[in-house]
Design a protein around this motif. Structure first.
Motif, PDB file in Angstrom:
ATOM      1  N   THR A  30       0.856  -1.195   0.000  1.00  0.00           N
ATOM      2  CA  THR A  30       0.000   0.000   0.000  1.00  0.00           C
ATOM      3  C   THR A  30       0.880   1.228   0.000  1.00  0.00           C
ATOM      4  N   PRO A  31       0.754   2.105  -1.091  1.00  0.00           N
ATOM      5  CA  PRO A  31       1.610   3.317  -1.156  1.00  0.00           C
ATOM      6  C   PRO A  31       1.237   4.307  -0.083  1.00  0.00           C
ATOM      7  N   ALA A  32       2.153   5.153   0.235  1.00  0.00           N
ATOM      8  CA  ALA A  32       1.897   6.203   1.221  1.00  0.00           C
ATOM      9  C   ALA A  32       1.098   7.327   0.584  1.00  0.00           C
ATOM     10  N   LEU A  33       0.171   7.965   1.316  1.00  0.00           N
ATOM     11  CA  LEU A  33      -0.660   9.073   0.823  1.00  0.00           C
ATOM     12  C   LEU A  33       0.205  10.297   0.507  1.00  0.00           C
ATOM     13  N   ALA A  34      -0.078  11.009  -0.845  1.00  0.00           N
ATOM     14  CA  ALA A  34       0.681  12.194  -1.236  1.00  0.00           C
ATOM     15  C   ALA A  34       0.144  13.427  -0.536  1.00  0.00           C
ATOM     16  N   ILE A  35       0.955  14.268  -0.034  1.00  0.00           N
ATOM     17  CA  ILE A  35       0.563  15.494   0.676  1.00  0.00           C
ATOM     18  C   ILE A  35       0.705  16.663  -0.285  1.00  0.00           C
ATOM     19  N   PRO A  36      -0.428  17.400  -0.656  1.00  0.00           N
ATOM     20  CA  PRO A  36      -0.334  18.530  -1.588  1.00  0.00           C
ATOM     21  C   PRO A  36       0.544  19.637  -1.022  1.00  0.00           C
ATOM     22  N   VAL A  37       1.277  20.288  -1.988  1.00  0.00           N
ATOM     23  CA  VAL A  37       2.183  21.380  -1.607  1.00  0.00           C
ATOM     24  C   VAL A  37       1.766  22.642  -2.369  1.00  0.00           C
ATOM     25  N   PHE A  38       1.438  23.801  -1.765  1.00  0.00           N
ATOM     26  CA  PHE A  38       1.021  25.074  -2.373  1.00  0.00           C
ATOM     27  C   PHE A  38       2.254  25.916  -2.683  1.00  0.00           C
ATOM     28  N   ASP A  39       2.408  26.215  -4.043  1.00  0.00           N
ATOM     29  CA  ASP A  39       3.536  27.036  -4.485  1.00  0.00           C
ATOM     30  C   ASP A  39       3.036  28.474  -4.683  1.00  0.00           C
ATOM     31  N   ALA A  40       3.314  29.338  -3.766  1.00  0.00           N
ATOM     32  CA  ALA A  40       2.821  30.712  -3.815  1.00  0.00           C
ATOM     33  C   ALA A  40       3.421  31.483  -4.982  1.00  0.00           C
ATOM     34  N   ASN A  41       4.650  31.282  -5.295  1.00  0.00           N
ATOM     35  CA  ASN A  41       5.286  32.009  -6.397  1.00  0.00           C
ATOM     36  C   ASN A  41       4.665  31.636  -7.744  1.00  0.00           C
ATOM     37  N   ASN A  42       4.441  30.329  -7.908  1.00  0.00           N
ATOM     38  CA  ASN A  42       3.822  29.886  -9.163  1.00  0.00           C
ATOM     39  C   ASN A  42       2.403  30.430  -9.306  1.00  0.00           C
ATOM     40  N   TYR A  43       1.659  30.436  -8.198  1.00  0.00           N
ATOM     41  CA  TYR A  43       0.283  30.961  -8.227  1.00  0.00           C
ATOM     42  C   TYR A  43       0.277  32.455  -8.587  1.00  0.00           C
ATOM     43  N   ALA A  44       1.167  33.212  -8.009  1.00  0.00           N
ATOM     44  CA  ALA A  44       1.240  34.643  -8.307  1.00  0.00           C
ATOM     45  C   ALA A  44       1.642  34.886  -9.758  1.00  0.00           C
ATOM     46  N   GLN A  45       2.538  34.062 -10.265  1.00  0.00           N
ATOM     47  CA  GLN A  45       2.950  34.201 -11.658  1.00  0.00           C
ATOM     48  C   GLN A  45       1.796  33.908 -12.609  1.00  0.00           C
ATOM     49  N   ASN A  46       0.997  32.905 -12.290  1.00  0.00           N
ATOM     50  CA  ASN A  46      -0.170  32.574 -13.124  1.00  0.00           C
ATOM     51  C   ASN A  46      -1.194  33.711 -13.120  1.00  0.00           C
ATOM     52  N   ILE A  47      -1.427  34.291 -11.959  1.00  0.00           N
ATOM     53  CA  ILE A  47      -2.380  35.406 -11.878  1.00  0.00           C
ATOM     54  C   ILE A  47      -1.873  36.606 -12.673  1.00  0.00           C
ATOM     55  N   LEU A  48      -0.587  36.886 -12.589  1.00  0.00           N
ATOM     56  CA  LEU A  48      -0.005  38.006 -13.321  1.00  0.00           C
ATOM     57  C   LEU A  48      -0.107  37.781 -14.833  1.00  0.00           C
ATOM     58  N   THR A  49       0.136  36.565 -15.268  1.00  0.00           N
ATOM     59  CA  THR A  49       0.011  36.236 -16.702  1.00  0.00           C
ATOM     60  C   THR A  49      -1.427  36.383 -17.171  1.00  0.00           C
ATOM     61  N   ALA A  50      -2.394  35.945 -16.373  1.00  0.00           N
ATOM     62  CA  ALA A  50      -3.808  36.075 -16.734  1.00  0.00           C
ATOM     63  C   ALA A  50      -4.210  37.549 -16.817  1.00  0.00           C
ATOM     64  N   ALA A  51      -3.704  38.362 -15.881  1.00  0.00           N
ATOM     65  CA  ALA A  51      -4.037  39.786 -15.899  1.00  0.00           C
ATOM     66  C   ALA A  51      -3.466  40.466 -17.140  1.00  0.00           C
ATOM     67  N   ARG A  52      -2.245  40.102 -17.490  1.00  0.00           N
ATOM     68  CA  ARG A  52      -1.642  40.681 -18.684  1.00  0.00           C
ATOM     69  C   ARG A  52      -2.402  40.253 -19.946  1.00  0.00           C
ATOM     70  N   THR A  53      -2.818  39.037 -19.990  1.00  0.00           N
ATOM     71  CA  THR A  53      -3.600  38.559 -21.146  1.00  0.00           C
ATOM     72  C   THR A  53      -4.920  39.301 -21.246  1.00  0.00           C
ATOM     73  N   LEU A  54      -5.605  39.509 -20.123  1.00  0.00           N
ATOM     74  CA  LEU A  54      -6.874  40.242 -20.125  1.00  0.00           C
ATOM     75  C   LEU A  54      -6.674  41.685 -20.568  1.00  0.00           C
ATOM     76  N   THR A  55      -5.596  42.303 -20.124  1.00  0.00           N
ATOM     77  CA  THR A  55      -5.307  43.680 -20.538  1.00  0.00           C
ATOM     78  C   THR A  55      -5.044  43.760 -22.034  1.00  0.00           C
ATOM     79  N   SER A  56      -4.311  42.773 -22.571  1.00  0.00           N
ATOM     80  CA  SER A  56      -4.048  42.748 -24.009  1.00  0.00           C
ATOM     81  C   SER A  56      -5.333  42.598 -24.807  1.00  0.00           C
ATOM     82  N   ILE A  57      -6.231  41.749 -24.316  1.00  0.00           N
ATOM     83  CA  ILE A  57      -7.515  41.555 -25.004  1.00  0.00           C
ATOM     84  C   ILE A  57      -8.341  42.839 -24.965  1.00  0.00           C
ATOM     85  N   ASN A  58      -8.349  43.518 -23.816  1.00  0.00           N
ATOM     86  CA  ASN A  58      -9.090  44.787 -23.716  1.00  0.00           C
ATOM     87  C   ASN A  58      -8.516  45.841 -24.660  1.00  0.00           C
ATOM     88  N   ASN A  59      -7.172  45.866 -24.761  1.00  0.00           N
ATOM     89  CA  ASN A  59      -6.548  46.824 -25.681  1.00  0.00           C
ATOM     90  C   ASN A  59      -6.924  46.524 -27.132  1.00  0.00           C
TER      91      ASN A  59
END
Length: 247
Positions: A30-59
């Motif tokens: 029986t394998p051991a249960l995986a424990i999720p790990v939250f990457d704050a830097n990656n999450y912030a980078q994704n949000i910044l990329t989405a915001a830039r994409t939305l701004t480009s679309i608005n422009n």
């Protein structure tokens, strides 16, 4: 006795160990249960990329809206303004030209002016020796002078009639000019106002030419009468000596 018991316990232990080994080998691990790990830097980078994409679309959307508005403005700038009164103005000018062409005796053509004037107001009275000839010439001069005044009055009447139509045309052009949206419409409305003004100026010029012609013919007629009178007086007096009767 004690030795036998220990031997039996050891055998049981070996058997239990073997069974456990068999069970461990036969059952999957029986394998051991995986424990999720939250990457704050990656999450912030994704949000910044989405915001830039939305701004480009608005422009891009704003750019398309600006281009659409520019096309609309260009369409307004290229909108034409009709001028249905143009044919009416041309017809009125043609009517004035027709009246100017009715000049009799001496017309408005430079090439034939000298010949016509000499024929109507001759410098030499040799051909006007008889009384009937002088009366015929005087009558022709009077008819030409009266005809010129009649022509001037006809042109004056025509221009007076055109004033009412010009007022309606002016009101229509001004209305179109005030409601014009594009530069082309404004320019065309301005040109229409200039066309109306030019037409009125041409009418006035024709009237002035006709009026001056009538006055010139009348002055020439009066001058011809005075010259003929002086010529007739000179012929009547002869050498200037008084009459002396003979016996």
């Amino acid at each position: 006795m004690k030795t036998k018991i220990l031997s039996a316990v050891g055998s049981a232990a070996l058997v239990a160990g073997g069974v456990a080994a068999v069970i461990c080998v036969g059952l999957p691990a029986t394998p051991a249960l995986a424990i999720p790990v939250f990457d704050a830097n990656n999450y912030a980078q994704n949000i910044l990329t989405a915001a830039r994409t939305l701004t480009s679309i608005n422009n891009q959307i704003q750019s398309l809206q600006n281009e659409a508005q520019m096309l609309i403005n260009q369409g307004k700038n290229l909108a034409r303004v009709d001028f249905p009164q143009l044919q009416e103005l041309q017809a009125k000018l043609q009517e004035i030209d027709r009246l100017m062409g009715q000049a009799q005796g001496i017309d408005f053509k430079v090439g034939s002016l000298d010949r016509q004037f000499e024929g109507l107001f001759p410098q030499d009275f040799t051909g006007l020796g008889t009384r009937n000839q002088r009366l015929t010439a005087a009558r022709a001069q009077l008819e030409v002078a009266m005809g010129s005044f009649r022509q001037t009055m006809s042109i004056q009447s025509q221009i007076a009639e055109n004033v009412e139509g010009d007022a309606r045309t002016l009101a229509a052009i001004v209305s179109r000019s005030q409601s014009a949206e594009g530069s082309l419409a404004v320019s065309q409305a301005t040109n229409q106002l200039l066309a109306l003004s030019t037409k009125q100026q041409l009418q006035i010029q024709n009237l002035i030419a006709s009026q001056f012609r009538a006055e010139a013919l009348e002055q020439a007629r009066r001058g011809q009468i005075e010259r003929q009178a002086r010529e007739a007086t000179a012929r009547f007096l002869g050498d200037g000596k008084a009459y002396s009767p003979r016996n």
